[in-house]
Design a protein around this motif. Sequence first.
Motif, short mmCIF file in Angstrom:
data_model
loop_
_atom_site.label_atom_id
_atom_site.label_comp_id
_atom_site.label_asym_id
_atom_site.label_seq_id
_atom_site.Cartn_x
_atom_site.Cartn_y
_atom_site.Cartn_z
N GLN A 33 0.83 -1.21 0.00
CA GLN A 33 0.00 0.00 0.00
C GLN A 33 0.87 1.27 0.00
OE1 GLN A 33 -3.65 0.24 0.61
NE2 GLN A 33 -3.72 -1.91 0.07
N LEU A 34 2.13 1.12 0.43
CA LEU A 34 3.02 2.27 0.58
C LEU A 34 4.09 2.35 -0.51
CD1 LEU A 34 3.58 2.05 4.43
CD2 LEU A 34 1.94 3.50 3.22
N ALA A 35 4.66 1.22 -0.87
CA ALA A 35 5.80 1.22 -1.80
C ALA A 35 5.95 -0.17 -2.42
CB ALA A 35 7.09 1.58 -1.06
N SER A 36 6.79 -0.23 -3.44
CA SER A 36 7.12 -1.51 -4.05
C SER A 36 8.03 -2.29 -3.08
CB SER A 36 7.87 -1.26 -5.36
OG SER A 36 8.48 -2.45 -5.81
N ARG A 37 7.83 -3.57 -3.02
CA ARG A 37 8.69 -4.39 -2.17
C ARG A 37 10.15 -4.31 -2.59
NH1 ARG A 37 5.19 -9.84 -1.79
NH2 ARG A 37 3.24 -8.73 -2.02
N ASP A 38 10.40 -3.93 -3.83
CA ASP A 38 11.78 -3.76 -4.29
C ASP A 38 12.51 -2.70 -3.47
OD1 ASP A 38 11.40 -5.65 -6.28
OD2 ASP A 38 10.93 -4.16 -7.82
N ALA A 39 11.78 -1.76 -2.88
CA ALA A 39 12.40 -0.73 -2.04
C ALA A 39 13.03 -1.36 -0.80
CB ALA A 39 11.36 0.33 -1.63
N GLY A 40 12.45 -2.44 -0.30
CA GLY A 40 13.02 -3.17 0.82
C GLY A 40 12.82 -2.51 2.17
N ARG A 41 13.29 -1.29 2.31
CA ARG A 41 13.21 -0.54 3.58
C ARG A 41 12.86 0.90 3.24
NH1 ARG A 41 15.29 -1.30 8.62
NH2 ARG A 41 16.32 -3.20 7.90
N ILE A 42 11.86 1.43 3.95
CA ILE A 42 11.45 2.82 3.73
C ILE A 42 11.35 3.53 5.08
CG2 ILE A 42 10.29 2.41 1.53
CD1 ILE A 42 7.62 2.29 3.04
N ALA A 43 11.60 4.82 5.07
CA ALA A 43 11.49 5.64 6.29
C ALA A 43 10.10 6.25 6.33
CB ALA A 43 12.56 6.72 6.29
N VAL A 44 9.39 6.04 7.43
CA VAL A 44 7.99 6.45 7.55
C VAL A 44 7.74 7.23 8.83
CG1 VAL A 44 7.23 4.40 6.26
CG2 VAL A 44 7.27 4.34 8.77
N ASN A 45 6.56 7.83 8.87
CA ASN A 45 5.97 8.36 10.11
C ASN A 45 4.84 7.43 10.47
OD1 ASN A 45 7.60 10.71 10.04
ND2 ASN A 45 6.20 11.62 8.59
N TRP A 46 4.64 7.16 11.76
CA TRP A 46 3.54 6.29 12.17
C TRP A 46 3.09 6.65 13.56
CZ3 TRP A 46 3.88 2.80 16.26
CH2 TRP A 46 5.17 2.51 16.74
N TYR A 47 1.85 6.26 13.86
CA TYR A 47 1.29 6.52 15.18
C TYR A 47 0.17 5.53 15.49
CZ TYR A 47 -2.15 9.11 12.42
OH TYR A 47 -3.09 9.47 11.48
N TYR A 48 -0.09 5.37 16.79
CA TYR A 48 -1.19 4.53 17.22
C TYR A 48 -2.49 5.28 17.02
CZ TYR A 48 2.33 1.63 19.53
OH TYR A 48 3.41 0.83 19.79
N VAL A 49 -3.47 4.60 16.44
CA VAL A 49 -4.77 5.20 16.19
C VAL A 49 -5.67 5.02 17.41
CG1 VAL A 49 -6.82 5.14 14.72
CG2 VAL A 49 -4.56 4.82 13.72
N ASN A 50 -5.55 3.88 18.09
CA ASN A 50 -6.38 3.64 19.29
C ASN A 50 -5.52 3.18 20.43
OD1 ASN A 50 -5.69 1.02 18.55
ND2 ASN A 50 -7.78 0.30 18.38
#
Length: 115
Positions: A98-115
């Motif tokens: 949903q975010l990137a191609s698996r070929d990228a392998g590792r991506i830098a993201v922002n994330w947070y708990y929704v609940n």
Amino acid sequence: MKFSKSFFVAAALCGIANAFNGDVTFYYPRVATGACGWYNNDNELVAALSIDQYGSGGNCGRAIRVDYQGKSVTVAAVDKCAGCQPNDIDLSPAAFDQLASRDAGRIAVNWYYVN
């Protein structure tokens, strides 16, 4: 990856108390029952938390929103990632896709708990 000032303003306005930045890779949850005690498959939107975030399992089942380059996915925390740094998470292949191609392998993201 650094958080922008606008991210923190938006997080405060939306009530996001625990926003993190870290790396995301993907793993195959179908291989075994996760640390939370549930069996999941690779097509589910699930994640494995770092040992620091997993703790004693109190975050099992929590929803997590992961943002990357204007895309986002919401996943459920179902497992522990022993090789992750404190704010890194592993995503199922379906969630990573949903975010990137698996070929990228590792991506830098922002994330947070929704609940």
